[in-house]
Enzyme design. Structure first.
Site, mmCIF file in Angstrom:
data_model
loop_
_atom_site.group_PDB
_atom_site.id
_atom_site.type_symbol
_atom_site.label_atom_id
_atom_site.label_comp_id
_atom_site.label_asym_id
_atom_site.label_seq_id
_atom_site.Cartn_x
_atom_site.Cartn_y
_atom_site.Cartn_z
ATOM 1 N N ARG A 168 0.855 -1.189 0.000
ATOM 2 C CA ARG A 168 0.000 0.000 0.000
ATOM 3 C C ARG A 168 0.890 1.237 0.000
ATOM 4 N NH1 ARG A 168 -2.186 3.331 4.700
ATOM 5 N NH2 ARG A 168 -3.756 4.602 3.700
ATOM 6 N N HIS A 193 -2.445 11.022 0.414
ATOM 7 C CA HIS A 193 -1.979 10.831 1.804
ATOM 8 C C HIS A 193 -1.299 12.140 2.228
ATOM 9 C CE1 HIS A 193 -0.678 7.505 4.815
ATOM 10 N NE2 HIS A 193 -0.358 8.665 5.377
ATOM 11 N N GLU A 240 -7.073 8.809 6.018
ATOM 12 C CA GLU A 240 -7.364 9.506 7.271
ATOM 13 C C GLU A 240 -7.820 10.958 7.070
ATOM 14 O OE1 GLU A 240 -4.131 9.087 10.048
ATOM 15 O OE2 GLU A 240 -4.377 6.917 10.169
ATOM 16 N N ASN A 284 -7.274 2.103 9.895
ATOM 17 C CA ASN A 284 -5.973 2.291 10.538
ATOM 18 C C ASN A 284 -6.186 2.279 12.044
ATOM 19 O OD1 ASN A 284 -5.041 2.688 7.972
ATOM 20 N ND2 ASN A 284 -4.500 4.839 8.238
ATOM 21 N N TYR A 292 -4.201 2.157 15.971
ATOM 22 C CA TYR A 292 -2.983 2.193 16.792
ATOM 23 C C TYR A 292 -3.238 2.040 18.287
ATOM 24 C CZ TYR A 292 -0.535 3.567 12.568
ATOM 25 O OH TYR A 292 -0.010 3.556 11.305
ATOM 26 N N GLU A 342 -3.357 0.158 8.146
ATOM 27 C CA GLU A 342 -2.186 0.545 8.949
ATOM 28 C C GLU A 342 -2.344 -0.006 10.356
ATOM 29 O OE1 GLU A 342 -1.163 4.730 9.245
ATOM 30 O OE2 GLU A 342 -1.550 5.029 7.105
#
Ligand code: FCB
Length: 471
Positions: A76, A120, A165, A294, A296, A371
């Site tokens: 990606r 991005h 995002e 994504n 985290y 991600e």
């Protein structure tokens, strides 16, 4: 418990153009908002910029060879709009397109599936000068750019992600100002939300027009897993507010075709949303083939009386200005450890909760982890290796958490580790290392970390070993 993933599950790695390419003045590339922002004193740690980064623009064939050695199924990456349309509109720079065309050919020759992100965060500077994402024209220009790139690469690339995002683009770019272009105007941030949703839809139409059923259209969101400090109604309402502005402001228009009523009410003092024109939401609601996720860490919030000094331990709050537009009475609480070197708490249960929640709200919607990964203070050992047991453990536990969500019915199609390489981590510059492969920024040498070897074994076998290789 050891677990196996189906052969069709895509294992890959992710990067982004400004974070790895460098070569910002080459082959006709125009300036982006990140060139401007990083050159502005005080915006990025130690004045770091993406001018050289991981020099991927020059080292691309060797980097793809490394991906082949890792055995990746997919890669990606993002396209730098200012390489392809240096002014953000009008003439196309052939040399920029050719770079990505060569990258795609290298990937296909290595049997690695390209997954392209069109945007991005490196907006062409002239478009920001003309108003940026708060302006409708930027969405229109984005639709035109999307048609150009799909036309050039769509013969070989099926998987297209419009935006990465958009929450960060809108709220970190235009409300808190910790990301480019660094504006601090809450009303502009909400206007950016809408024009990002519209831009997604226009770009999605370009993908559909060019590729029809062959195209796999996606959008990648950084959905926030927000938990209440208590079950008091005020704290539950704090979660609702953050969920509205962080998650549902994108999910609902794109997947349901309207804006949530509570979001409009919460933000009514900031804007009347008069920038939403008839027909826009039908465009935004183009339909996704797969939603990119994504993930985290998690966050905990509570209600506070407006005007009370708040601790904003949300990992994004290094600014006097809040990204949390419409949520003046919400406090982000410090999270218990362990933490990564970003200060983000490590909590794989949030991954499972997020994926199962999405699959309940949107049954049948395929998901892909676009991600997930961690920055740690890596060191090169005397033996020349980088032993990163904490990253291995992080990846192990999060892949396991994806598996648990799949057991519970989530339709997850793949996992892209962030990141292939150490790179320019936005406002943190080169201080935060997320790569499974280390970059020595003096020599540009690539050094496999233990996590890279660990990931290669996972990709090869599809089997997650029982225990993380912690030392
Ligand atoms: C995400 C970004 C990505 C990277 C990681 C750590 O928000 O999409 O570029 O910076 O965080």
């Amino acid at each position: 418990m050891s677990r196996s993933f189906d052969r069709g599950f895509l294992w890959g790695a992710a990067t982004a153009s400004y974070q790895i390419e460098g070569a910002v003045d080459e082959d006709g590339r125009g300036p982006s908002i990140w060139d401007t922002f990083s050159a502005t004193p005080g915006k990025v740690a130690d004045g770091h910029t993406g001018a050289v980064a991981a020099d991927h623009y020059h080292r691309m064939p060797a980097d793809v060879a490394m991906m082949r050695e890792l055995g990746l199924d997919a890669y990606r990456f993002s396209l730098a709009w200012p390489r392809i349309q240096p002014a953000g509109s009008g003439p196309v720079e052939r040399r920029g397109l050719d770079f990505y065309s060569r990258l795609v050919d290298e990937l296909l020759a290595a049997e690695i599936e390209p997954i392209i992100t069109m945007y991005h965060w490196d907006l062409p500077q002239p478009l920001e000068d003309a108003g940026g994402w708060p302006a409708r024209e930027t969405a229109e220009r984005f639709g035109e750019y999307a048609a150009i790139v799909v036309d050039a690469l769509g013969d070989r690339v099926r998987r297209w992600t419009t935006l990465n995002e958009p929450w960060c683009s809108a709220f970190l770019g235009y409300a808190s100002g910790v990301h480019a272009p660094g504006r601090t105007d809450p009303a502009a941030a909400l206007s950016a939300v809408h024009h990002l949703n519209l831009g997604h839809g226009l770009a999605g139409q370009a993908v559909r027009a060019a590729l029809g059923e062959q195209g796999m259209l996606s959008l990648t969101l950084n959905l926030h897993v927000v938990r209440p400090d208590s079950d008091r109604p005020e704290d539950l309402d704090a979660v609702r507010r953050i969920d509205a502005v962080a998650n549902r402001s994108f999910l609902v228009p794109v997947l349901e075709g309207h804006y949530p009523e509570d979001l409009l009410a919460d933000t009514a003092r900031v804007t009347d949303w008069g920038f939403v024109q008839d027909g826009d939401l039908a465009v935004a609601h183009t339909g996704l083939d797969v939603l990119g996720v994504n993930y985290y860490s998690t966050q905990r919030v509570r209600h506070v009386a407006p005007g009370t000094p708040r601790s904003m331990a949300d990992g994004h709050a290094a600014s006097a200005h809040s990204p949390w537009v419409g949520a003046d009475d919400v406090e982000f609480l410090p999270m218990p450890g362990p933490h990564t070197s970003m200060g983000w708490n490590i909590d794989p249960t949030g991954m499972t909760e997020l994926l199962t929640g999405l699959s309940q709200r949107y049954p049948g919607l395929p998901l892909m982890i676009t991600e997930n990964g961690a920055a740690f203070e890596d060191e090169v050992s005397a033996d020349g290796a980088v032993h990163d047991p904490r990253r291995v453990a992080y990846l192990h536990d999060h892949v396991e958490a994806v598996g648990l969500a799949m057991d519970a019915g989530a339709d997850v199609r793949g996992y892209m580790v962030w990141s292939l390489l150490d790179n320019f981590e936005w406002a943190y510059g080169y201080h935060k290392r997320f790569g499974i492969v280390r970059v020595d920024y003096d020599t540009q040498a690539r050094i496999w970390k233990d996590s890279a070897s660990w990931y290669r074994d996972l990709v090869r076998t599809g089997r997650l070993p029982a225990a993380p290789a912690q030392t």
